[in-house]
Design a protein around this motif. Structure first.
Motif, PDB file in Angstrom:
ATOM      1  N   PRO A   1       0.807  -1.224   0.000  1.00 39.40           N
ATOM      2  CA  PRO A   1       0.000   0.000   0.000  1.00 39.40           C
ATOM      3  C   PRO A   1       0.841   1.277   0.000  1.00 39.40           C
ATOM      4  CG  PRO A   1      -0.903  -1.572   1.537  1.00 39.40           C
ATOM      5  CD  PRO A   1       0.400  -2.138   1.077  1.00 39.40           C
ATOM      6  N   ALA A   2       1.951   1.268   0.744  1.00 36.48           N
ATOM      7  CA  ALA A   2       2.816   2.455   0.757  1.00 36.48           C
ATOM      8  C   ALA A   2       3.421   2.690  -0.621  1.00 36.48           C
ATOM      9  CB  ALA A   2       3.913   2.289   1.801  1.00 36.48           C
ATOM     10  N   TYR A   3       3.850   1.621  -1.268  1.00 41.29           N
ATOM     11  CA  TYR A   3       4.427   1.738  -2.611  1.00 41.29           C
ATOM     12  C   TYR A   3       3.405   2.314  -3.590  1.00 41.29           C
ATOM     13  CZ  TYR A   3       6.131   0.492  -7.205  1.00 41.29           C
ATOM     14  OH  TYR A   3       6.507   0.550  -8.515  1.00 41.29           O
ATOM     15  N   PHE A   4       2.199   1.768  -3.599  1.00 42.27           N
ATOM     16  CA  PHE A   4       1.179   2.240  -4.532  1.00 42.27           C
ATOM     17  C   PHE A   4       0.741   3.666  -4.219  1.00 42.27           C
ATOM     18  CE2 PHE A   4       0.459  -2.381  -5.292  1.00 42.27           C
ATOM     19  CZ  PHE A   4       0.762  -2.358  -6.646  1.00 42.27           C
ATOM     20  N   THR A   5       0.709   4.024  -2.931  1.00 46.04           N
ATOM     21  CA  THR A   5       0.360   5.395  -2.559  1.00 46.04           C
ATOM     22  C   THR A   5       1.410   6.370  -3.065  1.00 46.04           C
ATOM     23  OG1 THR A   5      -0.799   4.602  -0.589  1.00 46.04           O
ATOM     24  CG2 THR A   5      -0.187   6.922  -0.630  1.00 46.04           C
ATOM     25  N   ILE A   6       2.689   6.032  -2.884  1.00 42.78           N
ATOM     26  CA  ILE A   6       3.765   6.888  -3.386  1.00 42.78           C
ATOM     27  C   ILE A   6       3.680   7.004  -4.908  1.00 42.78           C
ATOM     28  CG2 ILE A   6       6.271   7.030  -3.700  1.00 42.78           C
ATOM     29  CD1 ILE A   6       6.488   5.802  -0.864  1.00 42.78           C
ATOM     30  N   LEU A   7       3.393   5.892  -5.567  1.00 40.64           N
ATOM     31  CA  LEU A   7       3.260   5.894  -7.019  1.00 40.64           C
ATOM     32  C   LEU A   7       2.129   6.823  -7.468  1.00 40.64           C
ATOM     33  CD1 LEU A   7       4.429   4.298  -9.531  1.00 40.64           C
ATOM     34  CD2 LEU A   7       2.400   2.865  -9.310  1.00 40.64           C
ATOM     35  N   LEU A   8       0.978   6.735  -6.805  1.00 40.16           N
ATOM     36  CA  LEU A   8      -0.156   7.590  -7.149  1.00 40.16           C
ATOM     37  C   LEU A   8       0.131   9.057  -6.875  1.00 40.16           C
ATOM     38  CD1 LEU A   8      -3.133   5.449  -5.806  1.00 40.16           C
ATOM     39  CD2 LEU A   8      -2.697   6.068  -8.179  1.00 40.16           C
ATOM     40  N   VAL A   9       0.652   9.355  -5.700  1.00 40.76           N
ATOM     41  CA  VAL A   9       0.926  10.751  -5.348  1.00 40.76           C
ATOM     42  C   VAL A   9       1.990  11.335  -6.277  1.00 40.76           C
ATOM     43  CG1 VAL A   9       1.839  12.266  -3.542  1.00 40.76           C
ATOM     44  CG2 VAL A   9       0.162  10.520  -2.964  1.00 40.76           C
TER      45      VAL A   9
ATOM     46  N   THR B   1      -4.291  10.901   3.279  1.00 46.27           N
ATOM     47  CA  THR B   1      -5.676  10.598   2.912  1.00 46.27           C
ATOM     48  C   THR B   1      -5.763   9.318   2.092  1.00 46.27           C
ATOM     49  OG1 THR B   1      -6.213  12.951   2.912  1.00 46.27           O
ATOM     50  CG2 THR B   1      -7.724  11.489   1.732  1.00 46.27           C
ATOM     51  N   LEU B   2      -4.846   9.147   1.158  1.00 37.11           N
ATOM     52  CA  LEU B   2      -4.892   7.992   0.268  1.00 37.11           C
ATOM     53  C   LEU B   2      -4.435   6.685   0.907  1.00 37.11           C
ATOM     54  CD1 LEU B   2      -3.620   9.254  -3.208  1.00 37.11           C
ATOM     55  CD2 LEU B   2      -5.913   8.515  -2.585  1.00 37.11           C
ATOM     56  N   LEU B   3      -3.516   6.735   1.856  1.00 36.29           N
ATOM     57  CA  LEU B   3      -2.909   5.517   2.385  1.00 36.29           C
ATOM     58  C   LEU B   3      -3.918   4.512   2.948  1.00 36.29           C
ATOM     59  CD1 LEU B   3      -0.296   3.986   2.713  1.00 36.29           C
ATOM     60  CD2 LEU B   3       0.083   5.206   4.863  1.00 36.29           C
ATOM     61  N   PRO B   4      -4.879   4.908   3.803  1.00 32.83           N
ATOM     62  CA  PRO B   4      -5.847   3.907   4.270  1.00 32.83           C
ATOM     63  C   PRO B   4      -6.745   3.370   3.161  1.00 32.83           C
ATOM     64  CG  PRO B   4      -6.134   5.988   5.451  1.00 32.83           C
ATOM     65  CD  PRO B   4      -5.049   6.186   4.457  1.00 32.83           C
ATOM     66  N   LEU B   5      -7.056   4.216   2.184  1.00 37.26           N
ATOM     67  CA  LEU B   5      -7.893   3.765   1.072  1.00 37.26           C
ATOM     68  C   LEU B   5      -7.156   2.731   0.229  1.00 37.26           C
ATOM     69  CD1 LEU B   5      -9.302   7.239  -0.033  1.00 37.26           C
ATOM     70  CD2 LEU B   5     -10.377   5.557   1.468  1.00 37.26           C
ATOM     71  N   VAL B   6      -5.893   3.008  -0.063  1.00 41.07           N
ATOM     72  CA  VAL B   6      -5.090   2.083  -0.865  1.00 41.07           C
ATOM     73  C   VAL B   6      -4.863   0.781  -0.099  1.00 41.07           C
ATOM     74  CG1 VAL B   6      -2.833   1.735  -1.933  1.00 41.07           C
ATOM     75  CG2 VAL B   6      -4.015   3.910  -2.212  1.00 41.07           C
ATOM     76  N   LYS B   7      -4.634   0.871   1.212  1.00 38.88           N
ATOM     77  CA  LYS B   7      -4.436  -0.343   2.008  1.00 38.88           C
ATOM     78  C   LYS B   7      -5.717  -1.182   2.020  1.00 38.88           C
ATOM     79  CE  LYS B   7      -2.694  -2.175   6.325  1.00 38.88           C
ATOM     80  NZ  LYS B   7      -1.954  -1.869   7.563  1.00 38.88           N
ATOM     81  N   GLY B   8      -6.861  -0.543   2.144  1.00 38.38           N
ATOM     82  CA  GLY B   8      -8.133  -1.264   2.089  1.00 38.38           C
ATOM     83  C   GLY B   8      -8.342  -1.931   0.745  1.00 38.38           C
ATOM     84  N   GLY B   9      -8.058  -1.210  -0.333  1.00 37.57           N
ATOM     85  CA  GLY B   9      -8.167  -1.791  -1.669  1.00 37.57           C
ATOM     86  C   GLY B   9      -7.202  -2.940  -1.883  1.00 37.57           C
ATOM     87  N   PHE B  10      -6.004  -2.803  -1.343  1.00 36.69           N
ATOM     88  CA  PHE B  10      -4.977  -3.843  -1.438  1.00 36.69           C
ATOM     89  C   PHE B  10      -5.455  -5.122  -0.741  1.00 36.69           C
ATOM     90  CE2 PHE B  10      -0.812  -5.731  -0.519  1.00 36.69           C
ATOM     91  CZ  PHE B  10      -0.109  -5.467  -1.685  1.00 36.69           C
ATOM     92  N   ILE B  11      -6.022  -4.969   0.440  1.00 34.34           N
ATOM     93  CA  ILE B  11      -6.554  -6.124   1.181  1.00 34.34           C
ATOM     94  C   ILE B  11      -7.755  -6.711   0.441  1.00 34.34           C
ATOM     95  CG2 ILE B  11      -7.737  -6.801   3.312  1.00 34.34           C
ATOM     96  CD1 ILE B  11      -5.846  -4.848   4.781  1.00 34.34           C
ATOM     97  N   GLY B  12      -8.597  -5.859  -0.130  1.00 36.65           N
ATOM     98  CA  GLY B  12      -9.748  -6.341  -0.890  1.00 36.65           C
ATOM     99  C   GLY B  12      -9.354  -7.180  -2.092  1.00 36.65           C
ATOM    100  N   VAL B  13      -8.311  -6.782  -2.790  1.00 37.12           N
ATOM    101  CA  VAL B  13      -7.835  -7.560  -3.941  1.00 37.12           C
ATOM    102  C   VAL B  13      -7.209  -8.868  -3.468  1.00 37.12           C
ATOM    103  CG1 VAL B  13      -6.192  -7.577  -5.863  1.00 37.12           C
ATOM    104  CG2 VAL B  13      -7.608  -5.567  -5.455  1.00 37.12           C
ATOM    105  N   GLN B  14      -6.505  -8.842  -2.339  1.00 35.65           N
ATOM    106  CA  GLN B  14      -5.967 -10.091  -1.788  1.00 35.65           C
ATOM    107  C   GLN B  14      -7.100 -11.057  -1.450  1.00 35.65           C
ATOM    108  OE1 GLN B  14      -3.522  -9.004   1.576  1.00 35.65           O
ATOM    109  NE2 GLN B  14      -1.678  -9.037   0.330  1.00 35.65           N
ATOM    110  N   TRP B  15      -8.186 -10.544  -0.895  1.00 28.79           N
ATOM    111  CA  TRP B  15      -9.341 -11.377  -0.583  1.00 28.79           C
ATOM    112  C   TRP B  15      -9.911 -11.979  -1.863  1.00 28.79           C
ATOM    113  CZ3 TRP B  15     -14.287 -10.171  -2.383  1.00 28.79           C
ATOM    114  CH2 TRP B  15     -15.319 -11.002  -1.942  1.00 28.79           C
TER     115      TRP B  15
END
Length: 124
Positions: free
Chosen positions: A58-66, A102-116
């Protein structure tokens, strides 16, 4: 623990529920206890949400997006090159920090959702 075994798992559904910071299994319970701490299990369906590993992804994807959606476009504005350096640093760091936090919890939630959705097992 109640599992939704008969329901189809899609990455879009997992991503949607994760971005809403809800349990990826049922979409009802809270995914996080605090800012980024994952609930051990869903209070609505009992799904084991602690088994999903979301370490650096999630941190990697957040940095990529920002970096691509905030920092790169900022370089196109003339104030970056013409205003005093101290003022530019104060303004841009404040903006980048706010967007990242702002984005980090959203990306982490999405990351967990895709893992599920992909039923990615936790590393032991």
């Amino acid at each position: 623990m109640i599992e939704m075994t008969g329901a189809p798992r899609s990455a879009a559904l997992g991503l949607k529920r994760g971005l809403a910071r809800r349990c990826p299994n049922c979409g009802e319970g809270q995914l996080f206890r605090g800012y980024l701490k994952v609930e051990p299990s869903c209070e609505a369906c009992g799904h084991d949400t602690a088994s999903y590993r979301a370490d650096d992804g999630p941190a990697y994807f957040t940095i990529l997006l920002v970096g691509h959606l905030v920092v790169a476009p900022l370089l196109c504005f003339s104030f970056i090159w013409t205003w005093p350096v101290g003022l530019v640093i104060a303004l841009t760091f404040s903006l980048i920090t706010a967007v990242t936090m702002t984005l980090l919890p959203l990306v982490k939630g999405g990351f967990i959702g895709v893992q599920w959705a992909t039923q990615t097992p936790a590393a032991t």
